[in-house]
Write a protein that holds these residues in place. Structure first.
Motif, mmCIF file in Angstrom:
data_model
loop_
_atom_site.group_PDB
_atom_site.id
_atom_site.type_symbol
_atom_site.label_atom_id
_atom_site.label_comp_id
_atom_site.label_asym_id
_atom_site.label_seq_id
_atom_site.Cartn_x
_atom_site.Cartn_y
_atom_site.Cartn_z
ATOM 1 N N ILE A 60 11.507 -12.025 8.232
ATOM 2 C CA ILE A 60 12.098 -11.395 9.424
ATOM 3 C C ILE A 60 12.258 -12.403 10.557
ATOM 4 N N LYS B 20 14.486 -14.454 11.566
ATOM 5 C CA LYS B 20 15.733 -14.537 12.321
ATOM 6 C C LYS B 20 15.930 -13.326 13.223
ATOM 7 N N THR B 21 15.184 -12.258 12.968
ATOM 8 C CA THR B 21 15.370 -11.058 13.798
ATOM 9 C C THR B 21 14.339 -11.008 14.916
ATOM 10 N N ILE B 22 13.326 -11.880 14.873
ATOM 11 C CA ILE B 22 12.259 -11.788 15.874
ATOM 12 C C ILE B 22 12.715 -12.384 17.204
ATOM 13 N N PRO B 23 12.678 -11.585 18.262
ATOM 14 C CA PRO B 23 13.016 -12.146 19.568
ATOM 15 C C PRO B 23 11.931 -13.149 19.975
ATOM 16 N N PRO B 24 12.300 -14.387 20.324
ATOM 17 C CA PRO B 24 11.294 -15.423 20.607
ATOM 18 C C PRO B 24 10.303 -15.008 21.688
ATOM 19 N N ARG B 25 10.760 -14.187 22.644
ATOM 20 C CA ARG B 25 9.867 -13.843 23.745
ATOM 21 C C ARG B 25 8.669 -13.010 23.294
ATOM 22 N N ILE B 26 8.806 -12.256 22.214
ATOM 23 C CA ILE B 26 7.656 -11.461 21.762
ATOM 24 C C ILE B 26 7.167 -11.919 20.384
ATOM 25 N N VAL C 17 4.597 -10.088 17.695
ATOM 26 C CA VAL C 17 5.069 -9.663 16.380
ATOM 27 C C VAL C 17 4.169 -10.236 15.298
ATOM 28 N N VAL D 268 0.884 -8.389 15.219
ATOM 29 C CA VAL D 268 0.960 -7.055 14.610
ATOM 30 C C VAL D 268 0.953 -7.177 13.090
ATOM 31 N N MET E 238 -2.105 -5.865 10.760
ATOM 32 C CA MET E 238 -1.845 -4.851 9.747
ATOM 33 C C MET E 238 -2.412 -5.309 8.395
ATOM 34 N N VAL F 32 -6.284 -5.263 8.381
ATOM 35 C CA VAL F 32 -6.854 -3.921 8.266
ATOM 36 C C VAL F 32 -6.677 -3.401 6.843
ATOM 37 N N LEU F 33 -5.536 -3.721 6.231
ATOM 38 C CA LEU F 33 -5.331 -3.331 4.833
ATOM 39 C C LEU F 33 -6.417 -3.932 3.944
ATOM 40 N N GLN G 79 -9.745 -2.250 4.501
ATOM 41 C CA GLN G 79 -9.817 -0.916 3.895
ATOM 42 C C GLN G 79 -10.015 -1.011 2.383
ATOM 43 N N VAL G 80 -9.291 -1.931 1.773
ATOM 44 C CA VAL G 80 -9.404 -2.089 0.318
ATOM 45 C C VAL G 80 -10.815 -2.549 -0.052
ATOM 46 N N PHE H 185 18.409 -12.462 22.951
ATOM 47 C CA PHE H 185 18.157 -11.073 22.579
ATOM 48 C C PHE H 185 18.108 -10.223 23.845
ATOM 49 N N TYR I 161 17.116 -4.617 22.713
ATOM 50 C CA TYR I 161 16.786 -5.028 21.346
ATOM 51 C C TYR I 161 15.294 -5.288 21.218
ATOM 52 N N GLN J 118 -13.962 5.519 -0.035
ATOM 53 C CA GLN J 118 -14.865 4.938 0.965
ATOM 54 C C GLN J 118 -16.002 5.899 1.284
#
Lengths: 197, 222
Positions: free
Chosen positions: A50, A52-58, A62, A65, A69, A72-73, A76-77, B4, B8, B35
Protein backbone atom coordinates in the motif's frame (compact mmCIF):
# COMPACT_ATOMS: atom_id res chain seq x y z
CA UNK A 1 22.81 -9.05 4.28
CA UNK A 2 20.82 -8.65 7.49
CA UNK A 3 21.93 -12.04 8.79
CA UNK A 4 25.48 -11.01 9.65
CA UNK A 5 26.84 -7.81 8.12
CA UNK A 6 23.66 -5.84 8.75
CA UNK A 7 22.41 -7.83 11.71
CA UNK A 8 19.77 -5.72 13.48
CA UNK A 9 21.04 -6.53 16.95
CA UNK A 10 24.82 -6.75 16.71
CA UNK A 11 25.43 -4.17 13.99
CA UNK A 12 22.45 -1.84 14.04
CA UNK A 13 22.01 -2.42 17.80
CA UNK A 14 18.20 -2.40 17.64
CA UNK A 15 15.73 -4.49 19.60
CA UNK A 16 18.06 -4.85 22.58
CA UNK A 17 15.35 -4.52 25.24
CA UNK A 18 13.41 -7.64 24.29
CA UNK A 19 16.67 -9.41 23.55
CA UNK A 20 17.73 -9.04 27.18
CA UNK A 21 14.37 -9.81 28.68
CA UNK A 22 13.20 -13.00 27.03
CA UNK A 23 16.39 -14.99 26.51
CA UNK A 24 16.83 -16.56 29.95
CA UNK A 25 15.38 -19.74 28.47
CA UNK A 26 15.40 -21.19 24.99
CA UNK A 27 11.67 -21.72 24.46
CA UNK A 28 10.45 -18.15 25.03
CA UNK A 29 13.44 -16.89 23.03
CA UNK A 30 12.42 -19.02 20.05
CA UNK A 31 8.77 -18.03 20.31
CA UNK A 32 9.74 -14.37 20.54
CA UNK A 33 12.09 -14.73 17.57
CA UNK A 34 9.36 -16.33 15.45
CA UNK A 35 6.85 -13.66 16.52
CA UNK A 36 9.14 -10.79 15.59
CA UNK A 37 10.06 -12.42 12.27
CA UNK A 38 6.39 -12.90 11.38
CA UNK A 39 5.51 -9.34 12.38
CA UNK A 40 8.38 -7.65 10.58
CA UNK A 41 7.92 -9.75 7.42
CA UNK A 42 4.16 -9.22 7.18
CA UNK A 43 4.36 -5.55 8.13
CA UNK A 44 6.99 -5.01 5.44
CA UNK A 45 4.80 -6.80 2.90
CA UNK A 46 1.61 -4.91 3.77
CA UNK A 47 3.27 -1.50 3.91
CA UNK A 48 5.05 -2.17 0.63
CA UNK A 49 1.78 -3.20 -1.05
CA UNK A 50 0.00 0.00 0.00
CA UNK A 51 3.08 2.27 -0.05
CA UNK A 52 1.90 4.29 -3.08
CA UNK A 53 -1.44 5.07 -1.46
CA UNK A 54 -0.05 6.18 1.91
CA UNK A 55 -0.12 9.93 2.36
CA UNK A 56 3.43 10.85 3.54
CA UNK A 57 2.09 13.14 6.25
CA UNK A 58 0.49 10.26 8.15
CA UNK A 59 2.85 7.48 7.09
CA UNK A 60 4.24 6.82 10.58
CA UNK A 61 0.72 6.48 11.97
CA UNK A 62 -0.24 4.14 9.14
CA UNK A 63 2.83 2.01 9.85
CA UNK A 64 2.01 1.98 13.52
CA UNK A 65 -1.57 0.85 12.91
CA UNK A 66 -0.39 -2.00 10.69
CA UNK A 67 2.29 -3.09 13.16
CA UNK A 68 -0.05 -2.87 16.15
CA UNK A 69 -2.67 -4.90 14.36
CA UNK A 70 -0.16 -7.65 13.55
CA UNK A 71 1.25 -7.68 17.06
CA UNK A 72 -2.17 -7.97 18.66
CA UNK A 73 -2.93 -10.81 16.26
CA UNK A 74 0.27 -12.62 17.29
CA UNK A 75 -0.50 -12.00 20.95
CA UNK A 76 -4.02 -13.42 20.60
CA UNK A 77 -2.79 -16.49 18.77
CA UNK A 78 -0.11 -17.13 21.41
CA UNK A 79 -2.67 -16.79 24.19
CA UNK A 80 -4.87 -19.34 22.48
CA UNK A 81 -2.27 -21.90 21.44
CA UNK A 82 0.87 -21.37 23.57
CA UNK A 83 -0.59 -20.10 26.80
CA UNK A 84 2.33 -20.89 29.11
CA UNK A 85 4.87 -19.25 26.81
CA UNK A 86 2.65 -16.22 26.32
CA UNK A 87 2.57 -15.79 30.10
CA UNK A 88 6.36 -15.90 30.23
CA UNK A 89 6.70 -13.39 27.42
CA UNK A 90 4.03 -11.21 29.09
CA UNK A 91 4.41 -7.59 28.00
CA UNK A 92 7.23 -8.26 25.58
CA UNK A 93 4.91 -9.50 22.85
CA UNK A 94 3.00 -6.23 23.05
CA UNK A 95 6.29 -4.37 23.05
CA UNK A 96 7.13 -5.75 19.60
CA UNK A 97 5.10 -2.73 18.44
CA UNK A 98 7.82 -0.45 19.71
CA UNK A 99 10.66 -2.72 18.58
CA UNK A 100 12.86 -0.41 16.54
CA UNK A 101 13.65 -3.17 14.06
CA UNK A 102 10.05 -3.25 12.84
CA UNK A 103 9.51 0.48 12.41
CA UNK A 104 13.07 0.86 11.16
CA UNK A 105 12.59 -1.61 8.32
CA UNK A 106 9.21 -0.17 7.37
CA UNK A 107 10.47 3.39 7.14
CA UNK A 108 13.87 2.59 5.62
CA UNK A 109 12.96 -0.22 3.25
CA UNK A 110 9.30 -1.13 2.70
CA UNK A 111 8.23 2.44 1.90
CA UNK A 112 10.48 2.46 -1.17
CA UNK A 113 10.73 -1.14 -2.39
CA UNK A 114 8.55 -3.72 -4.10
CA UNK A 115 6.44 -6.16 -2.02
CA UNK A 116 8.63 -9.16 -2.78
CA UNK A 117 11.86 -7.38 -1.87
CA UNK A 118 10.23 -6.04 1.28
CA UNK A 119 9.00 -9.46 2.34
CA UNK A 120 12.53 -10.85 1.91
CA UNK A 121 14.01 -7.92 3.80
CA UNK A 122 11.55 -8.52 6.65
CA UNK A 123 12.29 -12.23 6.81
CA UNK A 124 16.03 -11.54 6.66
CA UNK A 125 15.95 -9.03 9.47
CA UNK A 126 13.69 -11.27 11.49
CA UNK A 127 16.17 -14.12 11.07
CA UNK A 128 19.07 -11.85 11.99
CA UNK A 129 17.23 -11.00 15.19
CA UNK A 130 16.31 -14.65 15.71
CA UNK A 131 19.80 -16.04 15.40
CA UNK A 132 21.04 -13.78 18.20
CA UNK A 133 18.01 -14.43 20.40
CA UNK A 134 18.19 -18.17 20.00
CA UNK A 135 21.93 -18.32 20.65
CA UNK A 136 21.49 -16.22 23.79
CA UNK A 137 18.59 -18.38 24.92
CA UNK A 138 20.67 -21.50 24.27
CA UNK A 139 23.73 -20.28 26.18
CA UNK A 140 21.80 -18.75 29.06
CA UNK A 141 19.49 -21.70 29.65
CA UNK A 142 22.29 -24.24 29.34
CA UNK A 143 24.68 -22.52 31.73
CA UNK A 144 22.12 -20.72 33.89
CA UNK A 145 19.55 -23.43 34.50
CA UNK A 146 21.40 -26.50 33.26
CA UNK A 147 18.62 -27.38 30.84
CA UNK A 148 17.60 -26.92 27.22
CA UNK A 149 13.96 -26.44 26.18
CA UNK A 150 13.12 -27.41 29.77
CA UNK A 151 15.00 -30.71 29.45
CA UNK A 152 17.52 -31.08 32.32
CA UNK A 153 20.67 -31.71 30.27
CA UNK A 154 23.24 -31.24 33.03
CA UNK A 155 21.35 -33.46 35.45
CA UNK A 156 21.11 -36.24 32.87
CA UNK A 157 24.81 -36.00 32.14
CA UNK A 158 25.53 -36.37 35.84
CA UNK A 159 27.36 -33.04 36.02
CA UNK A 160 25.86 -32.04 39.38
CA UNK A 161 27.11 -35.24 40.91
CA UNK A 162 30.57 -34.29 39.64
CA UNK A 163 30.40 -30.99 41.53
CA UNK A 164 29.19 -28.75 38.69
CA UNK A 165 26.95 -25.83 39.58
CA UNK A 166 24.73 -23.57 37.51
CA UNK A 167 25.88 -20.03 36.94
CA UNK A 168 23.19 -17.87 38.53
CA UNK A 169 24.46 -14.77 36.75
CA UNK A 170 23.41 -16.30 33.42
CA UNK A 171 19.70 -15.97 34.17
CA UNK A 172 20.02 -12.28 35.06
CA UNK A 173 19.40 -9.71 32.30
CA UNK A 174 22.87 -8.06 32.56
CA UNK A 175 24.47 -11.30 31.43
CA UNK A 176 22.52 -11.09 28.16
CA UNK A 177 24.03 -7.68 27.56
CA UNK A 178 27.52 -9.01 28.24
CA UNK A 179 26.91 -11.96 25.90
CA UNK A 180 25.66 -9.62 23.16
CA UNK A 181 28.85 -7.64 23.69
CA UNK A 182 30.92 -10.80 23.31
CA UNK A 183 29.06 -11.73 20.11
CA UNK A 184 29.66 -8.22 18.71
CA UNK A 185 33.31 -8.50 19.67
CA UNK A 186 33.76 -11.85 17.91
CA UNK A 187 31.87 -10.60 14.85
CA UNK A 188 33.94 -7.43 14.55
CA UNK A 189 37.26 -9.13 15.05
CA UNK A 190 36.40 -11.49 12.18
CA UNK A 191 34.89 -8.83 9.96
CA UNK A 192 37.22 -5.82 9.97
CA UNK A 193 34.86 -3.70 7.80
CA UNK A 194 32.49 -3.34 10.74
CA UNK A 195 35.07 -1.68 12.97
CA UNK A 196 34.65 2.04 13.38
CA UNK A 197 37.71 4.12 12.57
CA UNK B 1 6.16 13.72 -4.12
CA UNK B 2 2.49 13.12 -4.81
CA UNK B 3 0.18 15.59 -3.15
CA UNK B 4 -2.68 14.19 -1.09
CA UNK B 5 -5.76 16.22 -0.18
CA UNK B 6 -6.93 16.48 3.41
CA UNK B 7 -10.10 14.68 2.45
CA UNK B 8 -8.07 11.76 1.13
CA UNK B 9 -5.94 11.62 4.28
CA UNK B 10 -8.93 11.54 6.60
CA UNK B 11 -10.72 8.97 4.50
CA UNK B 12 -7.58 6.87 4.25
CA UNK B 13 -7.01 6.89 8.00
CA UNK B 14 -10.65 6.05 8.71
CA UNK B 15 -10.72 3.11 6.30
CA UNK B 16 -7.38 1.77 7.55
CA UNK B 17 -8.48 1.86 11.16
CA UNK B 18 -11.83 0.28 10.30
CA UNK B 19 -10.12 -2.58 8.48
CA UNK B 20 -7.74 -3.14 11.39
CA UNK B 21 -10.59 -3.03 13.90
CA UNK B 22 -12.71 -5.54 11.99
CA UNK B 23 -9.77 -7.93 11.57
CA UNK B 24 -8.91 -7.80 15.25
CA UNK B 25 -12.53 -8.24 16.32
CA UNK B 26 -12.96 -11.32 14.15
CA UNK B 27 -9.75 -12.90 15.44
CA UNK B 28 -10.45 -12.00 19.04
CA UNK B 29 -13.96 -13.43 18.97
CA UNK B 30 -12.92 -16.62 17.24
CA UNK B 31 -10.01 -17.30 19.62
CA UNK B 32 -11.89 -16.37 22.78
CA UNK B 33 -13.16 -19.87 23.68
CA UNK B 34 -9.66 -21.34 23.48
CA UNK B 35 -8.17 -18.55 25.58
CA UNK B 36 -10.85 -18.89 28.25
CA UNK B 37 -10.23 -22.62 28.35
CA UNK B 38 -6.52 -21.98 28.89
CA UNK B 39 -7.27 -19.63 31.78
CA UNK B 40 -9.65 -22.17 33.26
CA UNK B 41 -7.00 -24.88 33.05
CA UNK B 42 -4.46 -22.59 34.66
CA UNK B 43 -6.86 -21.90 37.54
CA UNK B 44 -7.42 -25.62 38.01
CA UNK B 45 -3.69 -26.33 37.93
CA UNK B 46 -3.18 -23.69 40.60
CA UNK B 47 -5.88 -25.19 42.81
CA UNK B 48 -4.40 -28.64 42.37
CA UNK B 49 -0.98 -27.31 43.30
CA UNK B 50 -2.48 -25.91 46.52
CA UNK B 51 -3.48 -29.44 47.53
CA UNK B 52 -0.12 -30.85 46.51
CA UNK B 53 -0.91 -32.26 43.06
CA UNK B 54 1.27 -31.25 40.13
CA UNK B 55 -0.81 -31.66 36.99
CA UNK B 56 0.17 -30.85 33.43
CA UNK B 57 -2.30 -28.84 31.35
CA UNK B 58 -3.53 -32.05 29.75
CA UNK B 59 -4.22 -33.84 33.06
CA UNK B 60 -5.57 -30.84 34.94
CA UNK B 61 -9.24 -31.32 34.01
CA UNK B 62 -9.28 -34.96 35.00
CA UNK B 63 -7.33 -34.52 38.25
CA UNK B 64 -9.54 -31.59 39.16
CA UNK B 65 -12.68 -33.67 38.67
CA UNK B 66 -11.25 -36.46 40.77
CA UNK B 67 -9.94 -34.40 43.66
CA UNK B 68 -11.91 -31.21 44.00
CA UNK B 69 -15.56 -30.38 44.53
CA UNK B 70 -16.74 -26.83 44.08
CA UNK B 71 -19.12 -25.29 46.56
CA UNK B 72 -20.46 -21.87 47.41
CA UNK B 73 -20.71 -20.05 50.70
CA UNK B 74 -23.61 -17.60 50.97
CA UNK B 75 -22.95 -14.70 53.26
CA UNK B 76 -25.05 -11.80 54.34
CA UNK B 77 -23.11 -8.60 53.83
CA UNK B 78 -25.24 -5.70 55.16
CA UNK B 79 -28.36 -7.25 53.70
CA UNK B 80 -26.71 -8.08 50.39
CA UNK B 81 -26.38 -11.78 49.74
CA UNK B 82 -22.92 -12.62 48.48
CA UNK B 83 -21.75 -15.81 46.85
CA UNK B 84 -18.22 -16.86 47.83
CA UNK B 85 -16.79 -19.89 46.07
CA UNK B 86 -14.70 -22.46 47.92
CA UNK B 87 -13.42 -25.94 47.16
CA UNK B 88 -13.59 -29.19 49.03
CA UNK B 89 -10.80 -31.76 48.83
CA UNK B 90 -10.04 -34.99 50.61
CA UNK B 91 -8.50 -33.43 53.71
CA UNK B 92 -10.35 -30.14 54.00
CA UNK B 93 -11.21 -27.00 52.09
CA UNK B 94 -9.38 -24.67 49.75
CA UNK B 95 -10.13 -20.98 50.02
CA UNK B 96 -9.55 -18.57 47.16
CA UNK B 97 -8.03 -15.18 48.01
CA UNK B 98 -8.01 -11.99 45.98
CA UNK B 99 -6.20 -8.78 46.75
CA UNK B 100 -4.09 -5.98 45.44
CA UNK B 101 -0.32 -5.92 45.26
CA UNK B 102 1.82 -2.98 44.30
CA UNK B 103 1.05 -2.87 40.56
CA UNK B 104 -2.11 -4.86 40.19
CA UNK B 105 -4.21 -7.77 41.35
CA UNK B 106 -2.73 -10.68 43.29
CA UNK B 107 -4.50 -13.90 44.13
CA UNK B 108 -3.94 -17.25 45.70
CA UNK B 109 -5.39 -20.44 47.13
CA UNK B 110 -4.81 -21.86 50.58
CA UNK B 111 -5.74 -25.42 51.49
CA UNK B 112 -6.52 -26.12 55.15
CA UNK B 113 -7.53 -29.27 56.97
CA UNK B 114 -10.18 -29.46 59.69
CA UNK B 115 -7.76 -28.09 62.32
CA UNK B 116 -7.28 -25.13 59.98
CA UNK B 117 -3.66 -26.12 59.53
CA UNK B 118 -2.37 -25.06 56.13
CA UNK B 119 -1.73 -28.05 53.87
CA UNK B 120 -0.62 -26.05 50.89
CA UNK B 121 -0.69 -22.60 49.36
CA UNK B 122 -0.13 -21.03 45.99
CA UNK B 123 -0.02 -17.41 44.91
CA UNK B 124 0.14 -15.58 41.64
CA UNK B 125 0.06 -12.02 40.42
CA UNK B 126 -0.71 -9.96 37.36
CA UNK B 127 2.29 -7.68 37.23
CA UNK B 128 4.38 -7.49 40.40
CA UNK B 129 8.06 -6.68 39.93
CA UNK B 130 9.94 -9.81 38.82
CA UNK B 131 12.50 -10.90 41.41
CA UNK B 132 10.93 -8.72 44.12
CA UNK B 133 7.17 -8.75 44.68
CA UNK B 134 6.85 -11.24 41.84
CA UNK B 135 8.49 -13.82 44.10
CA UNK B 136 5.12 -14.49 45.73
CA UNK B 137 4.48 -16.84 42.82
CA UNK B 138 7.65 -18.81 43.60
CA UNK B 139 7.56 -22.19 45.31
CA UNK B 140 9.81 -21.19 48.20
CA UNK B 141 7.38 -18.45 49.20
CA UNK B 142 4.25 -20.59 49.01
CA UNK B 143 6.03 -23.43 50.79
CA UNK B 144 6.53 -21.27 53.90
CA UNK B 145 2.78 -21.45 54.56
CA UNK B 146 2.66 -25.20 54.93
CA UNK B 147 2.09 -26.17 58.56
CA UNK B 148 1.00 -22.69 59.62
CA UNK B 149 -2.42 -22.29 61.21
CA UNK B 150 -5.44 -20.04 60.84
CA UNK B 151 -6.49 -20.81 64.40
CA UNK B 152 -5.17 -19.42 67.67
CA UNK B 153 -6.78 -20.77 70.87
CA UNK B 154 -10.01 -21.42 69.00
CA UNK B 155 -10.10 -17.95 67.46
CA UNK B 156 -9.50 -17.29 63.78
CA UNK B 157 -6.19 -15.59 63.18
CA UNK B 158 -4.87 -14.92 59.69
CA UNK B 159 -1.25 -15.44 58.69
CA UNK B 160 0.84 -12.29 58.38
CA UNK B 161 3.98 -11.55 56.39
CA UNK B 162 6.73 -9.94 58.47
CA UNK B 163 10.35 -9.06 58.33
CA UNK B 164 12.33 -11.50 60.50
CA UNK B 165 9.29 -13.69 61.03
CA UNK B 166 9.55 -16.13 63.91
CA UNK B 167 9.78 -19.53 62.18
CA UNK B 168 8.10 -21.19 65.18
CA UNK B 169 5.09 -18.91 65.15
CA UNK B 170 2.09 -20.55 63.43
CA UNK B 171 0.92 -17.21 62.06
CA UNK B 172 4.05 -15.61 60.65
CA UNK B 173 5.92 -16.12 57.41
CA UNK B 174 8.87 -14.19 56.03
CA UNK B 175 7.97 -11.20 53.90
CA UNK B 176 9.86 -10.63 50.66
CA UNK B 177 12.79 -8.28 50.97
CA UNK B 178 12.45 -5.59 48.35
CA UNK B 179 8.79 -6.48 47.96
CA UNK B 180 7.31 -4.76 50.97
CA UNK B 181 4.31 -3.31 49.17
CA UNK B 182 3.43 -6.67 47.65
CA UNK B 183 3.98 -8.42 50.99
CA UNK B 184 1.66 -5.96 52.71
CA UNK B 185 -0.84 -6.65 49.94
CA UNK B 186 -0.65 -10.38 50.65
CA UNK B 187 -1.12 -9.81 54.40
CA UNK B 188 -4.14 -7.62 53.70
CA UNK B 189 -5.54 -10.15 51.24
CA UNK B 190 -5.20 -12.99 53.76
CA UNK B 191 -6.85 -10.94 56.51
CA UNK B 192 -9.75 -9.93 54.24
CA UNK B 193 -10.14 -13.47 52.95
CA UNK B 194 -10.23 -15.09 56.38
CA UNK B 195 -12.77 -12.47 57.47
CA UNK B 196 -15.04 -13.18 54.47
CA UNK B 197 -14.93 -16.91 55.02
CA UNK B 198 -15.25 -16.62 58.80
CA UNK B 199 -18.57 -18.47 59.02
CA UNK B 200 -17.34 -21.29 56.82
CA UNK B 201 -14.05 -21.71 58.69
CA UNK B 202 -15.70 -21.63 62.11
CA UNK B 203 -18.35 -24.13 61.13
CA UNK B 204 -15.84 -26.30 59.36
CA UNK B 205 -13.29 -26.47 62.15
CA UNK B 206 -15.98 -27.44 64.67
CA UNK B 207 -17.59 -30.30 62.81
CA UNK B 208 -16.08 -33.71 63.14
CA UNK B 209 -14.66 -35.38 60.10
CA UNK B 210 -17.46 -37.89 59.75
CA UNK B 211 -20.13 -35.20 59.73
CA UNK B 212 -18.19 -33.29 57.19
CA UNK B 213 -17.71 -36.10 54.75
CA UNK B 214 -21.49 -36.68 54.70
CA UNK B 215 -21.75 -33.55 52.59
CA UNK B 216 -19.41 -34.84 49.98
CA UNK B 217 -19.81 -37.55 47.46
CA UNK B 218 -17.16 -39.98 48.60
CA UNK B 219 -17.04 -41.82 45.32
CA UNK B 220 -15.54 -38.81 43.65
CA UNK B 221 -12.39 -39.37 45.61
CA UNK B 222 -11.71 -42.80 44.25
Amino acid sequence: MPFSRENPITVQVLGICSCLAVTAQLKPAVVMAVSVTVVVALANLIISLIRKTIPPRIRIIVQLVVVSMLVVLVDQVLKAYLYDVSKQLSVFVGLIITNCIVMGRLEAFAMSHSPLESLCDGVGNGLGYSVILVSLGFIRELFGSGSLWGYPVCEKLGLYAAGYENNGLMVMPPMALILVGVIIWIQRSRNKDLQEK
Amino acid sequence: MKKFSNKYIFLYAAILVAVAAVTLTVVSVSLKPRQLRNQEIERKQMLLRAIGIEASAAEAEEQYGLNITEDTLWTDNDGVRQALPYYIFREGVVLPFRGTGLWGPIWGYIAVDEDLTVKGAVFDHKGETPGLGGEIAADWFAHQFVGKSLLEDGVLSPIVLKKHANPNSPHEVDAISGGTMTSDGVTQMLADGVESYRSLLEAFSNVSESEFSDDVDVEEYE
